[in-house]
Design an enzyme around this catalytic site. Structure first.
Site, PDB file in Angstrom:
ATOM      1  N   ARG A   1     -18.041  44.896  27.169  1.00 24.52           N
ATOM      2  CA  ARG A   1     -16.909  45.842  27.229  1.00 24.52           C
ATOM      3  C   ARG A   1     -17.401  47.287  27.266  1.00 24.52           C
ATOM      4  O   ARG A   1     -16.833  48.124  27.950  1.00 24.52           O
ATOM      5  CB  ARG A   1     -15.960  45.585  26.061  1.00 24.52           C
ATOM      6  CG  ARG A   1     -15.325  44.201  26.188  1.00 24.52           C
ATOM      7  CD  ARG A   1     -13.902  44.180  25.762  1.00 24.52           C
ATOM      8  NE  ARG A   1     -13.314  42.880  26.066  1.00 24.52           N
ATOM      9  CZ  ARG A   1     -12.430  42.269  25.310  1.00 24.52           C
ATOM     10  NH1 ARG A   1     -12.021  42.838  24.197  1.00 24.52           N
ATOM     11  NH2 ARG A   1     -11.931  41.102  25.672  1.00 24.52           N
TER      12      ARG A   1
ATOM     13  N   ASP B   1     -35.005  38.265   8.546  1.00 26.52           N
ATOM     14  CA  ASP B   1     -36.463  38.298   8.358  1.00 26.52           C
ATOM     15  C   ASP B   1     -37.154  39.330   9.243  1.00 26.52           C
ATOM     16  O   ASP B   1     -38.324  39.181   9.579  1.00 26.52           O
ATOM     17  CB  ASP B   1     -37.058  36.904   8.611  1.00 26.52           C
ATOM     18  CG  ASP B   1     -36.820  36.425  10.036  1.00 26.52           C
ATOM     19  OD1 ASP B   1     -35.997  37.022  10.756  1.00 26.52           O
ATOM     20  OD2 ASP B   1     -37.466  35.442  10.451  1.00 26.52           O
TER      21      ASP B   1
ATOM     22  N   ASP C   1     -31.710  34.651   9.385  1.00 26.14           N
ATOM     23  CA  ASP C   1     -32.783  34.707   8.389  1.00 26.14           C
ATOM     24  C   ASP C   1     -32.968  36.062   7.706  1.00 26.14           C
ATOM     25  O   ASP C   1     -33.573  36.141   6.643  1.00 26.14           O
ATOM     26  CB  ASP C   1     -34.128  34.325   9.039  1.00 26.14           C
ATOM     27  CG  ASP C   1     -34.108  32.920   9.620  1.00 26.14           C
ATOM     28  OD1 ASP C   1     -33.298  32.099   9.149  1.00 26.14           O
ATOM     29  OD2 ASP C   1     -34.886  32.649  10.544  1.00 26.14           O
TER      30      ASP C   1
HETATM   31  O1  F6P Z   1     -34.342  31.239  12.708  1.00 32.56           O
HETATM   32  C1  F6P Z   1     -33.179  30.530  12.399  1.00 32.56           C
HETATM   33  C2  F6P Z   1     -33.515  29.170  11.855  1.00 32.56           C
HETATM   34  O2  F6P Z   1     -32.308  28.496  11.601  1.00 32.56           O
HETATM   35  C3  F6P Z   1     -34.409  29.164  10.613  1.00 32.56           C
HETATM   36  O3  F6P Z   1     -33.701  29.462   9.443  1.00 32.56           O
HETATM   37  C4  F6P Z   1     -34.942  27.761  10.658  1.00 32.56           C
HETATM   38  O4  F6P Z   1     -36.185  27.666   9.984  1.00 32.56           O
HETATM   39  C5  F6P Z   1     -35.109  27.514  12.123  1.00 32.56           C
HETATM   40  O5  F6P Z   1     -34.240  28.423  12.793  1.00 32.56           O
HETATM   41  C6  F6P Z   1     -34.784  26.115  12.549  1.00 32.56           C
HETATM   42  O6  F6P Z   1     -35.084  26.000  13.893  1.00 32.56           O
HETATM   43  P1  F6P Z   1     -34.555  24.804  14.800  1.00 32.56           P
HETATM   44  O7  F6P Z   1     -33.084  24.975  14.982  1.00 32.56           O
HETATM   45  O8  F6P Z   1     -35.316  24.983  16.063  1.00 32.56           O
HETATM   46  O9  F6P Z   1     -34.872  23.551  14.066  1.00 32.56           O
END
Ligand code: F6P
Length: 358
Positions: free
Chosen positions: A29, A133, A131
């Protein structure tokens, strides 16, 4: 210098996260406000290599702001890191006249985006991972929804724990980052939290749980990050189940897994996603590239992707040879200070989780 684009691309890559659709919507958008067309790339960098494109406009992104997952789908794609993968992606962009790219995801996504920018494609990264992270930002889109999903699940488990005088060990996602476990542990009133960032004193924790039980506390909730494993690679939550049973504590192990990666994004995620998406387009139009939009102390701002990636490796103790060569001493000092502050904040929250678990 301001730049005029006719067409830009957008993709989501890595694990899906609630709020990615709100980001796609905002990018489409906002771009349309500038008169720019947006092409959606189906399946992340793999879709870019394989020519899987979808035209997006204001209507195709209607009715998605509230939806989890990603309407552009996502595939983890290691091949994209190869020179052949890059060549295929550049061919696709050229063939369809896509002049710039918005890439939504986590650190792997940003690595791809910075590579493309080195090959002359203006790129902007937006965060999208449950995450939280990415060290360079206080917040990643999807984190709040994931934490809310955890506390909702733990609230339900607490009912049974309370009724049956049981200990529930709940393992949550987060890869090597314990933030989902730590924050949702505090918010669900956990008796103990186990995260990769802080050493876990198992003997103390077992004693603590037994004392809580002896003092009359019926429900015992332990939130364990999936990033913690024993020396032989066993998931720590499963190991702890055995330890507690051996100590006479009636315990169950529950892995929430992908359950917390889906679901309707919270207000926090929709709003952050909308603001980040719009800022991503503004940055491209301002002629900027190779940036990721981060949130620091509540404010959105762009930072260089390479700075974000190197800072992240510094925080995780994974710096590679030459990583710091691109930075002046003041920047390196700032990175070190950011890492120290982040570590201190996590430790402070961990102590809080302990103090409130009595
Ligand atoms: O990065 C997101 C996430 O859900 C992490 O928390 C987890 O370790 C990973 O991906 C799991 O990956 P997949 O869905 O490939 O098993």
């Amino acid at each position: 210098m301001a730049k005029t684009f006719k067409k830009i691309g957008i993709l989501t890559s890595g694990g899906d996260a609630p709020g990615m659709n709100a980001e796609i919507r905002a990018v489409v958008r906002k771009a349309k406000e500038y008169g720019i067309d947006v092409i959606g790339i189906d399946g992340g960098y793999k879709g870019l290599m394989d020519d899987k494109l979808i035209e997006l406009d204001q209507r195709t992104v209607s009715n998605v702001i509230q939806k989890g997952g990603t309407m552009l789908h996502s595939i983890r794609c290691p091949e994209f890191a190869s020179p052949e993968g890059m060549e295929k992606a550049l061919d696709t962009l050229k063939k369809y006249g896509i002049e710039a790219l918005v890439a939504i995801g986590g650190d792997g996504t940003f690595r791809g985006a910075t590579d493309l920018s080195r090959h002359g494609i203006p790129t902007v990264g937006l965060t999208g991972t449950i995450d939280n992270d990415i060290t360079a930002t206080d917040y990643t889109v999807g984190f709040d929804t994931a934490m809310n999903s955890v506390i909702n699940a733990v609230d339900q488990l607490r009912d049974t724990a309370e009724s049956h005088q049981m200990c529930m060990i709940v393992e949550v996602m987060g890869r090597d980052c314990g933030e989902i476990a730590l924050m949702s542990g505090i918010a669900s009133g956990a008796a103990a939290v186990v995260i990769p960032e802080v050493p876990f004193d198992e003997a103390y924790a077992v004693q603590h749980l037994k004392e809580l039980r002896a003092s009359g506390k019926r429900n015992l909730l332990v939130i364990v990050s999936e990033g913690v494993k024993t020396a032989d690679g066993t998931m720590y939550g499963e190991h702890l189940l055995g330890v507690l049973k051996a100590n006479g504590v009636d315990a169950r192990f529950v892995r929430l897994g992908h359950l917390v990666r889906g679901g309707n994004p919270t207000l926090r995620d929709r709003l952050t996603a909308s603001r980040m998406g719009a800022m991503g387009v503004d940055l491209l139009v301002e002629g900027k590239s190779d940036l990721v939009v981060v949130e620091l102390e509540g404010k959105l701002q762009p930072i260089e992707i390479n700075y974000a990636l190197v800072l992240d490796r510094m925080y995780k103790g994974k710096l590679k040879d030459g990583d710091l060569d691109a930075f002046i001493p003041e920047q390196i000092e700032k990175m070190k200070a950011t890492c120290a502050a982040k570590k201190a904040e996590i430790e402070k929250l961990y102590r809080l989780s302990q103090d409130l678990s009595k």
